[in-house]
Motif scaffolding. Structure first.
Motif, short mmCIF file in Angstrom:
data_model
loop_
_atom_site.label_atom_id
_atom_site.label_comp_id
_atom_site.label_asym_id
_atom_site.label_seq_id
_atom_site.Cartn_x
_atom_site.Cartn_y
_atom_site.Cartn_z
N LEU A 76 0.95 -1.43 -0.27
CA LEU A 76 0.05 -0.06 0.10
C LEU A 76 0.92 1.29 -0.22
CD1 LEU A 76 -2.90 -0.84 2.24
CD2 LEU A 76 -3.21 -1.00 0.02
N LEU A 80 1.43 4.08 -2.39
CA LEU A 80 1.20 5.81 -2.75
C LEU A 80 1.92 6.53 -2.91
CD1 LEU A 80 0.09 7.98 -0.71
CD2 LEU A 80 1.51 7.71 1.09
N ALA A 83 1.87 6.91 -6.76
CA ALA A 83 1.62 7.68 -6.98
C ALA A 83 1.05 9.28 -7.02
CB ALA A 83 -0.32 8.18 -6.15
N PHE A 84 2.35 9.58 -5.99
CA PHE A 84 2.75 10.23 -6.43
C PHE A 84 4.21 10.77 -6.97
CE2 PHE A 84 1.54 11.53 -2.09
CZ PHE A 84 1.05 12.59 -1.51
N TYR B 11 -4.37 12.00 -2.18
CA TYR B 11 -3.89 10.77 -2.00
C TYR B 11 -3.48 10.03 -0.58
CZ TYR B 11 -2.58 10.72 -7.17
OH TYR B 11 -2.54 11.09 -8.92
N PHE B 12 -3.29 11.28 0.49
CA PHE B 12 -3.07 11.01 1.85
C PHE B 12 -4.46 10.45 2.62
CE2 PHE B 12 0.64 13.47 1.21
CZ PHE B 12 1.96 12.68 1.77
N PHE B 15 -4.73 6.69 1.41
CA PHE B 15 -3.63 5.81 1.63
C PHE B 15 -4.49 5.41 2.76
CE2 PHE B 15 -0.39 5.09 4.71
CZ PHE B 15 0.03 3.80 3.34
N LEU B 18 -7.13 3.34 2.59
CA LEU B 18 -7.06 1.90 2.71
C LEU B 18 -5.89 1.37 4.47
CD1 LEU B 18 -5.10 2.60 -0.75
CD2 LEU B 18 -7.40 1.00 0.23
N ILE B 19 -5.47 1.94 4.73
CA ILE B 19 -4.84 0.82 6.03
C ILE B 19 -6.00 0.67 7.06
CG2 ILE B 19 -3.16 1.66 8.20
CD1 ILE B 19 -1.87 0.88 5.97
#
Lengths: 215, 99, 545
Positions: A76, A80, A83-84, B11-12, B15, B18-19
């Motif tokens: 995961l 991330l 994507a960045f 995005y953050f 993420f 998801l966690i």
């Protein structure tokens, strides 16, 4: 149209938007074939779990849930950073792109290392199907089927991760050599789609193999 | 494919979600829910897939065709699993076939 | 003076061919390759037919015979039929039909040919080292445990070639979606484009399942235990499920493009619009999708559950609906048309007749009880040859004749063409019709010796096969002849509609000097004159005068 996009546009296309949407659609179609490629193994899992569920629970108990969870978290994280990385390439941040692609590759390699340790552990525990297989449980013969599927599926997945890591390193070098610039971000976007897909496959493998017999 | 550059916040957040789902699926595996264990695990995995596809893979900003291509993969996998399992599920139904 | 753009055939170096990105040249590379595989597979078929002239196994041993039908099946299915219309004619025609300069991914297109060659080399390697005796279906546990032949290299060849067909399918789908000329809406697409799109859908979604299945079978063979292995609770019937999940839809890879070609031929040579365009187009998609849910009819006697069998039987009947729609619509198109019996039309008419017989006998096989009687007999062999050879190969030959002037810039000799089409039709029926009777009387397939009462029909069949051989050899010779001595073809020798006929023959490298604009539906043949209707814009001009 400026000269930068001019060289990016392949001769069979009229506009850069057409080319970009063709590239993306092509990749998504390829990912659909990947789904079906793993599909054969999922079908095997479904049929045998349905046929002897308790053997599957008992066998699944021998996998390390913590290791599987760390595997998932690592992948995961890599998604991330991936994507960045795409974002950085689009913004033309050359060194940032290289860094993020590198970090993504490191996460991928980390996943492979952790999994390597798991495989080694299972080898010493005699859980690899074949002549040396040993299993203390009600049905040692059919327990082999669980581990056969586990090794085949995670093995195929790890192969995909390995290809992904190589891909990331190649992309990083191409960014370094300025073969990939903001105008050519599509190459990285497409590679990103592949990387995220590999992550998605693991999202299913984790509960199916590690968590089936967690209790 | 989108023409805008997506903000890091999205995005953050994705993420983070998801966690959280990862922790949730591990937790759920230790509860005794009977056959629902499996259903719940698959639902969480599908949700994670949706999040990755929508935000990391930018399908939220993509055209209808991409939704169709992504959906087709899942639908066809469903056909394969459903019709194959259909055979195994119904094999025991006919009493004479038990020999 | 305006400079004429160069023909795509102008460059002659080997390098210009092996590194080409031009979809037309790649189509020709595929054509040359599949001719080689067709020839090898035909020799295997000829040896089998000669062996079967007498009831005793006197020409080859049973083991050799097993290898002959395996190599015939593997090469004909994966190395001839599947690439035949899509990769040869499709590659050549599809971008032109769309008014595009090339496919969406020309480099991948070339890569697909190299992958195909790699797969072919693996298969030939296996053949040279002694071949395989499992049959083209590679059923476990025979393939994974007991067979003493080169299973893995042959399976690897099929595995690799599969990726070439995945790439072709993906490329075609993206090309149809993204590369259509201005004004070319979905319901203005020629029907060949619809059928190639439907075919691509199958290639993309079914082929990977075959790949993983053959890989699993090979791993089981190497490792000694595996997913289909009863020792560890495995079920060999699962192999059949996975294999037919690909291989039944693959039958539609081997017929849908043929249907598309026939739609082009029927309209052109009866000078009429297609009857019910929307239905024919939708039928292609329906066949592609329904084709995925019928695979269990190959497993009625394999130990599959009875209920599953019933469901697959009903679903199989449903596929006959869109297929029949197509046959009815072609027939209705012919009605009141001004029909000319040029060579491509003869093949197209042959296709309709043979496909109908093949399709109807398919219904016999989809019926549970009848299937129990004829499973694994010559009835099945005759049925699928009527579809695959009577259908697809006829359509391929028809299409090759039809587009030959576009591909080479030369006309084939018409009389020889008609003769070959007739010989093929007669030879085909004589070969395979007796096999229906043989099968119904109980002659099982895959045997090199048989009881003497079957000899009469076997002799008929072998005689037919030798006529069929002539029917295939003849076009090969006159096509070669025409390259040098054939009449020079104009841009549109058939006065056909369709964008591919609006470029010179042979076309320039990028097909069109200017991207064409489409303003109407395909097959706009005038109902009275049979000529192409004038374009809307032009019509306004003349009425103003």
């Amino acid at each position: 149209m400026d000269s930068a996009t001019d060289t990016v546009l392949a001769e069979q296309f009229d506009e850069i938007e057409q080319q970009h949407s063709a590239d993306t659609l092509g990749m998504w179609i390829f990912l659909a074939t990947e789904v079906m490629f793993f599909g054969g193994l999922f079908a095997g899992y479904a049929v045998y779990r349905f046929s002897f569920p308790h053997v599957f629970y008992a066998a699944s108990h021998h996998l390390d849930v913590l290791a599987g969870a760390i595997d998932t978290a690592v992948l995961l994280c890599s998604s991330l950073t991936m994507a960045f990385a795409v974002r950085a390439v689009r913004l033309g941040q050359r060194w940032m792109s290289i860094l993020l692609l590198g970090v993504t590759a490191v996460f991928g390699a980390g996943f492979l290392v952790i999994h390597g340790f798991e495989y080694h552990h299972e080898w010493t525990e005699h859980l690899v199907p074949g002549g040396s297989f040993a299993f203390e449980g009600a049905d040692p013969h059919r327990a082999q089927m669980f581990f056969w599927l586990y090794f085949a599926t995670t093995g195929l997945h790890s192969l995909h991760v390995l290809i992904g890591v190589a891909l990331m390193l190649v992309l990083a070098v191409l960014v370094l050599l300025e073969k990939i610039t903001a105008a050519r971000f599509m190459t990285v976007e497409i590679a990103g789609l592949y990387w995220h897909f590999v992550d998605v496959v693991w999202v299913f493998l984790f509960p199916l193999y590690y968590l089936a017999g967690a209790r | 494919m989108s023409d805008e550059i997506i903000s890091p916040r999205i995005y953050f957040k994705n993420f983070g979600a998801l966690i959280v789902l990862l922790l949730l699926t591990i937790g759920a595996a230790y509860l005794d829910l009977g056959p629902l264990n499996f259903v719940l695990a698959m639902l969480i995995s599908l949700t994670k897939t949706a999040l990755i596809a929508l935000f990391f893979m930018h399908i939220r900003w993509g055209g209808k065709m991409l939704h169709l291509a992504a959906g087709a993969g899942l639908l066809w996998l469903g056909i394969l699993l459903a019709l194959t399992l259909g055979d195994y599920i119904s094999r025991g139904w006919l009493p004479v076939a038990q020999h | 003076m305006k400079l004429q753009p160069q023909s795509y055939l102008a460059e002659h170096t080997v390098r210009s061919w092996l590194l080409t990105h031009d979809h037309k040249r790649i189509g020709i590379l595929y054509l040359l390759t599949i001719i080689v595989f067709f020839a090898i597979a035909s020799v295997a078929a000829a040896l089998m037919r000669i062996e079967l002239v007498t009831p005793q196994g006197d020409l080859v041993t049973s083991e050799t015979y097993n290898k002959l039908f395996t190599i015939h099946g593997v090469l004909m299915v994966w190395f001839f039929l599947i690439p035949s219309i899509p990769a040869v004619l499709g590659n050549f025609i599809l971008p032109m039909m769309l008014g595009a300069r090339d496919v969406a991914f020309p480099r991948l297109n070339l890569l697909s040919w190299y992958i195909f060659i790699a797969g072919g080399v693996l298969a030939l390697w296996s053949l040279i080292h002694g071949g395989v005796d499992t049959g083209w279906t590679f059923y476990t546990p025979y393939s994974s445990t007991y067979s003493n032949s080169h299973v893995i290299s042959m399976a690897a060849g099929v595995f690799v070639a599969g990726f070439s067909s995945i790439i072709t399918g993906m490329n075609f789908m993206v090309t149809v979606h993204k590369m259509r000329a201005p004004g070319l809406r979905w319901f203005r697409l020629p029907l060949l484009v619809w059928s190639l799109y439907a075919t691509s859908l199958i290639m993309v979604l079914a082929t990977p399942v075959l790949a993983i299945t053959l890989a699993l079978m090979s791993v089981e063979r190497v490792w000694g235990v595996g997913i289909f292995d009863p020792k560890i609770g495995g079920d060999p019937v699962l192999f059949q499920h996975l294999f037919w999940f690909y291989s039944h839809p693959a039958v539609y890879i081997m017929i849908l493009p043929g249907m598309g070609v026939v739609s082009e031929l029927i309209t052109c040579f009866s000078r009429r619009r297609i009857f019910g365009y929307g239905y024919v187009a939708a039928a292609s998609m329906a066949i592609a999708v329904l084709g995925f849910v019928v695979w269990g009819h190959h497993m009625f006697v394999a130990g599959q559950s009875v209920y599953s069998g019933m469901m697959f039987s009903i679903l199989s009947y449903m596929v006959s609906i869109p297929s029949a729609i197509k046959v009815f619509n072609w027939t209705a198109t012919l009605h009141k048309g001004s029909i000319s019996f040029a060579t491509p039309m003869l093949y197209a008419l042959g296709f309709i007749g043979l496909f109908t017989i093949g399709g109807l006998t398919g219904l016999f096989l989809a019926a549970l009880a009848v299937d129990v009687h004829v499973t694994d007999t010559y009835f099945v062999v005759a049925h699928f040859h009527y579809i695959m050879v009577g259908g697809m190969v006829m359509a391929f030959m028809g299409g090759l004749h039809y587009w030959w002037p576009k591909i080479t810039g030369r006309m084939y000799p018409e009389f020889a063409g008609k003769l070959a089409a007739m010989i093929t039709f007669i030879g085909f029926n004589l070969t395979f019709f007796p096999q229906f009777i043989l099968g119904y009387l109980g002659m099982p397939r895959r045997y090199h010796a048989y009881p003497p009462e079957f000899q009469f029909f076997h002799i008929l069949s072998t005689a037919g096969a030798s006529i069929l051989g002539v029917g295939y050899l003849l076009p090969f010779l006159y096509f070669l002849w025409s390259l040098k001595w054939g009449r020079v073809a104009s841009g549109n020798p058939w006065e056909a509609t369709g964008l591919e006929w609006q470029t010179p023959s042979p076309p320039p490298t990028h097909n069109f000097e200017k991207t064409p604009v489409v303003t109407r539906e395909p097959y706009a043949y005038d109902a009275v004159t049979g000529k192409e209707e004038p374009q809307e814009g032009l019509m306004q001009q003349t009425s103003a005068v």
